[in-house]
Motif scaffolding. Structure first.
Motif, PDB file in Angstrom:
ATOM      1  N   PRO A 256       0.785  -1.235   0.000  1.00 22.46           N
ATOM      2  CA  PRO A 256       0.000   0.000   0.000  1.00 22.46           C
ATOM      3  C   PRO A 256       0.816   1.284   0.000  1.00 22.46           C
ATOM      4  CG  PRO A 256       0.026  -0.965   2.196  1.00 22.46           C
ATOM      5  CD  PRO A 256       0.704  -1.949   1.283  1.00 22.46           C
ATOM      6  N   GLY A 257       2.082   1.207   0.374  1.00 21.61           N
ATOM      7  CA  GLY A 257       2.891   2.412   0.498  1.00 21.61           C
ATOM      8  C   GLY A 257       3.478   2.863  -0.808  1.00 21.61           C
ATOM      9  N   THR A 258       2.641   3.393  -1.684  1.00 18.88           N
ATOM     10  CA  THR A 258       3.101   3.898  -2.975  1.00 18.88           C
ATOM     11  C   THR A 258       2.206   5.050  -3.398  1.00 18.88           C
ATOM     12  OG1 THR A 258       3.821   3.245  -5.203  1.00 18.88           O
ATOM     13  CG2 THR A 258       1.736   2.312  -4.408  1.00 18.88           C
ATOM     14  N   GLY A 259       2.743   5.950  -4.186  1.00 17.62           N
ATOM     15  CA  GLY A 259       2.055   7.207  -4.451  1.00 17.62           C
ATOM     16  C   GLY A 259       0.878   7.143  -5.383  1.00 17.62           C
ATOM     17  N   THR A 260       0.912   6.236  -6.370  1.00 17.39           N
ATOM     18  CA  THR A 260      -0.164   6.164  -7.364  1.00 17.39           C
ATOM     19  C   THR A 260      -0.658   4.727  -7.491  1.00 17.39           C
ATOM     20  OG1 THR A 260       1.561   6.037  -9.072  1.00 17.39           O
ATOM     21  CG2 THR A 260       0.526   8.177  -8.709  1.00 17.39           C
ATOM     22  N   PRO A 261      -1.332   4.203  -6.463  1.00 17.30           N
ATOM     23  CA  PRO A 261      -1.784   2.808  -6.490  1.00 17.30           C
ATOM     24  C   PRO A 261      -2.924   2.596  -7.467  1.00 17.30           C
ATOM     25  CG  PRO A 261      -2.692   3.931  -4.581  1.00 17.30           C
ATOM     26  CD  PRO A 261      -1.750   4.896  -5.228  1.00 17.30           C
ATOM     27  N   VAL A 262      -2.962   1.386  -8.041  1.00 15.36           N
ATOM     28  CA  VAL A 262      -4.044   0.986  -8.938  1.00 15.36           C
ATOM     29  C   VAL A 262      -4.467  -0.420  -8.540  1.00 15.36           C
ATOM     30  CG1 VAL A 262      -4.780   0.623 -11.320  1.00 15.36           C
ATOM     31  CG2 VAL A 262      -3.032   2.344 -10.817  1.00 15.36           C
ATOM     32  N   ALA A 263      -5.753  -0.612  -8.296  1.00 13.19           N
ATOM     33  CA  ALA A 263      -6.255  -1.922  -7.888  1.00 13.19           C
ATOM     34  C   ALA A 263      -6.042  -2.958  -8.988  1.00 13.19           C
ATOM     35  CB  ALA A 263      -7.741  -1.830  -7.540  1.00 13.19           C
ATOM     36  N   GLY A 264      -5.978  -4.234  -8.576  1.00 13.61           N
ATOM     37  CA  GLY A 264      -5.877  -5.321  -9.547  1.00 13.61           C
ATOM     38  C   GLY A 264      -4.463  -5.621  -9.994  1.00 13.61           C
ATOM     39  N   GLY A 265      -3.489  -5.381  -9.136  1.00 17.78           N
ATOM     40  CA  GLY A 265      -2.099  -5.554  -9.527  1.00 17.78           C
ATOM     41  C   GLY A 265      -1.576  -6.962  -9.402  1.00 17.78           C
ATOM     42  N   LEU A 266      -0.277  -7.098  -9.635  1.00 19.10           N
ATOM     43  CA  LEU A 266       0.371  -8.393  -9.561  1.00 19.10           C
ATOM     44  C   LEU A 266       0.374  -8.899  -8.122  1.00 19.10           C
ATOM     45  CD1 LEU A 266       3.512  -7.719 -11.802  1.00 19.10           C
ATOM     46  CD2 LEU A 266       1.227  -8.447 -12.509  1.00 19.10           C
ATOM     47  N   ASN A 267       0.311 -10.211  -7.978  1.00 19.11           N
ATOM     48  CA  ASN A 267       0.354 -10.829  -6.664  1.00 19.11           C
ATOM     49  C   ASN A 267       1.795 -10.886  -6.169  1.00 19.11           C
ATOM     50  OD1 ASN A 267       0.773 -13.523  -5.037  1.00 19.11           O
ATOM     51  ND2 ASN A 267      -1.366 -12.924  -4.735  1.00 19.11           N
ATOM     52  N   ALA A 268       2.026 -10.408  -4.952  1.00 15.63           N
ATOM     53  CA  ALA A 268       3.389 -10.344  -4.424  1.00 15.63           C
ATOM     54  C   ALA A 268       4.034 -11.725  -4.375  1.00 15.63           C
ATOM     55  CB  ALA A 268       3.383  -9.709  -3.034  1.00 15.63           C
ATOM     56  N   HIS A 269       3.285 -12.739  -3.984  1.00 18.20           N
ATOM     57  CA  HIS A 269       3.849 -14.092  -3.933  1.00 18.20           C
ATOM     58  C   HIS A 269       4.299 -14.547  -5.310  1.00 18.20           C
ATOM     59  CE1 HIS A 269       3.525 -18.535  -4.190  1.00 18.20           C
ATOM     60  NE2 HIS A 269       4.196 -18.466  -3.059  1.00 18.20           N
ATOM     61  N   ASP A 270       3.474 -14.276  -6.323  1.00 16.54           N
ATOM     62  CA  ASP A 270       3.835 -14.666  -7.685  1.00 16.54           C
ATOM     63  C   ASP A 270       5.104 -13.960  -8.131  1.00 16.54           C
ATOM     64  OD1 ASP A 270       1.565 -16.222  -7.741  1.00 16.54           O
ATOM     65  OD2 ASP A 270       0.377 -14.797  -8.910  1.00 16.54           O
ATOM     66  N   VAL A 271       5.187 -12.658  -7.837  1.00 13.68           N
ATOM     67  CA  VAL A 271       6.372 -11.891  -8.226  1.00 13.68           C
ATOM     68  C   VAL A 271       7.621 -12.470  -7.584  1.00 13.68           C
ATOM     69  CG1 VAL A 271       7.514  -9.649  -8.069  1.00 13.68           C
ATOM     70  CG2 VAL A 271       5.089  -9.762  -8.659  1.00 13.68           C
ATOM     71  N   LEU A 272       7.566 -12.695  -6.281  1.00 18.35           N
ATOM     72  CA  LEU A 272       8.729 -13.215  -5.576  1.00 18.35           C
ATOM     73  C   LEU A 272       9.126 -14.594  -6.086  1.00 18.35           C
ATOM     74  CD1 LEU A 272       7.764 -12.071  -1.977  1.00 18.35           C
ATOM     75  CD2 LEU A 272       9.589 -11.129  -3.393  1.00 18.35           C
ATOM     76  N   SER A 273       8.140 -15.382  -6.479  1.00 17.46           N
ATOM     77  CA  SER A 273       8.416 -16.750  -6.922  1.00 17.46           C
ATOM     78  C   SER A 273       9.110 -16.813  -8.271  1.00 17.46           C
ATOM     79  CB  SER A 273       7.108 -17.557  -6.991  1.00 17.46           C
ATOM     80  OG  SER A 273       6.522 -17.674  -5.714  1.00 17.46           O
ATOM     81  N   VAL A 274       8.802 -15.841  -9.155  1.00 22.75           N
ATOM     82  CA  VAL A 274       9.315 -15.949 -10.526  1.00 22.75           C
ATOM     83  C   VAL A 274      10.548 -15.098 -10.793  1.00 22.75           C
ATOM     84  CG1 VAL A 274       6.990 -16.441 -11.360  1.00 22.75           C
ATOM     85  CG2 VAL A 274       7.861 -14.105 -11.515  1.00 22.75           C
ATOM     86  N   LEU A 275      10.936 -14.232  -9.867  1.00 19.41           N
ATOM     87  CA  LEU A 275      12.076 -13.352 -10.137  1.00 19.41           C
ATOM     88  C   LEU A 275      13.378 -14.089 -10.450  1.00 19.41           C
ATOM     89  CD1 LEU A 275      11.502 -10.395  -7.687  1.00 19.41           C
ATOM     90  CD2 LEU A 275      11.384 -10.363 -10.181  1.00 19.41           C
ATOM     91  N   PRO A 276      13.591 -15.312  -9.958  1.00 21.94           N
ATOM     92  CA  PRO A 276      14.795 -16.022 -10.396  1.00 21.94           C
ATOM     93  C   PRO A 276      14.900 -16.185 -11.907  1.00 21.94           C
ATOM     94  CG  PRO A 276      13.929 -17.063  -8.437  1.00 21.94           C
ATOM     95  CD  PRO A 276      12.909 -16.016  -8.844  1.00 21.94           C
TER      96      PRO A 276
END
Length: 321
Positions: A256-276
């Motif tokens: 939530p700590g961001t200046g221009t949030p938009v609903a419906g974003g990427l899932n944090a778990h998915d992002v962390l899982s695929v960054l490798p």
């Protein structure tokens, strides 16, 4: 008193407890971290200048000492990369002189890129314009070109001038890089855009051949499939790739700590899982921007950002340039 391990509330706030070094000492390290604490180029809610410090503090548990970790979601082991890391502190900025800052950030990143793999902590997204220029110039001196751009963001970032904001602001840095010829559209992949934007911006993306994977397409196809395709495209077209990650690419329910949030974003778990998967790219630099601590008293956004940074460095630097 200095110990090998300290509580998170103790010690100097450097990234991952790394030593604080001057630029002329950076060449002895694999990774160098640079903070760019600016937020004068935002069009909505400010406070991103506090982002670099908050991210650093949230990285206190993380290390780049190698080792084998267990992915609890898949029950498969992961071997982390062993890297030496140093913290260069923050770039010197002039809040009332944006054009001077572009030159200073570009010069600083060029020097950092000439010494090691640079990680840039923001700060608002306008900094990526200057950081990309500095990285590109450093690589050009070694004959490495072209440099592509992998862009994670809730927005397209291709607007033009806006009211009295600086010439380069957080909503147009990518458009300016393309318009000025610093990066070709077909060398740009953007992941995570959603919501409503001006038709002119959407046409710009199409007209310049930027490959856009919106958040809706990510949900339909999975982020793993999208990132694999994006990496294959960029690796085939570019000698090096600069990665910029706007924390608003992640859904604001989780960051939530961001200046221009938009609903419906990427899932944090998915992002962390695929960054490798970034290890498939010839990585040139990585920046992490738009963390705005005043908008998230819980500190969750900085924790997510710190985990993201560690995943990139520990598992995603397989073929850095």
């Amino acid at each position: 008193m200095r110990h090998d391990e300290e509580y998170v509330h103790s010690g100097i706030a450097t990234c991952m407890r790394a030593p604080y070094v001057a630029m002329d000492e950076a060449a002895g390290y694999d990774v160098v971290v640079l903070g760019v604490p600016l937020d004068y180029a935002v069009s909505f809610r400010s406070g991103q200048r506090h982002g670099p410090r908050a991210i650093r503090e949230a990285t206190f548990w993380h290390r780049l000492a190698g080792g084998v970790y267990m992915d609890l979601a898949t029950r498969t082991p992961r071997e982390a990369t062993r890297l030496t890391i140093a913290d260069l502190g923050d770039a010197v900025l002039w809040p009332a002189d944006p054009e001077r800052n572009i030159d200073r950030i570009a010069q600083t990143v060029r020097a950092a890129r000439s010494a090691a793999f640079p990680v840039i902590l923001g700060g608002d997204h306008s900094l990526t314009y200057a950081a990309f220029l500095g990285c590109r110039e450093a690589l050009a001196q070694r004959g490495v070109a072209p440099v592509g751009l992998l862009h994670f963001d809730a927005h397209l970032d291709v607007e033009r001038e806006y009211l009295t904001l600086p010439r380069v602001h957080h909503g147009n840095f990518l458009g300016e890089l393309v318009r000025e010829g610093h990066v070709r559209g077909e060398h740009v992949v953007s992941i995570g855009a959603r919501g409503i934007e001006a038709a002119e911006c959407a046409r710009f993306v199409d007209d310049h051949g930027i490959r856009l994977y919106g958040a809706g397409e990510v949900r339909e196809r999975t982020l793993a499939a999208i990132l694999a395709e994006a990496c294959a495209t960029l690796a085939a077209r570019c000698a090096a790739v600069y990665v910029t990650f706007d924390i608003d690419a992640i859904d604001p329910a989780q960051a939530p700590g961001t200046g221009t949030p938009v609903a419906g974003g990427l899932n944090a778990h998915d992002v962390l899982s695929v960054l490798p998967a970034l290890a498939r790219l010839p990585l040139a630099a990585f920046d992490l921007v738009e963390v705005c601590p005043p908008l998230d008293p819980s500190g969750l956004t900085a924790v997510v950002a710190a985990d993201l940074l560690w995943q990139v460095l520990a598992f995603g630097l397989g073929s850095r340039v």
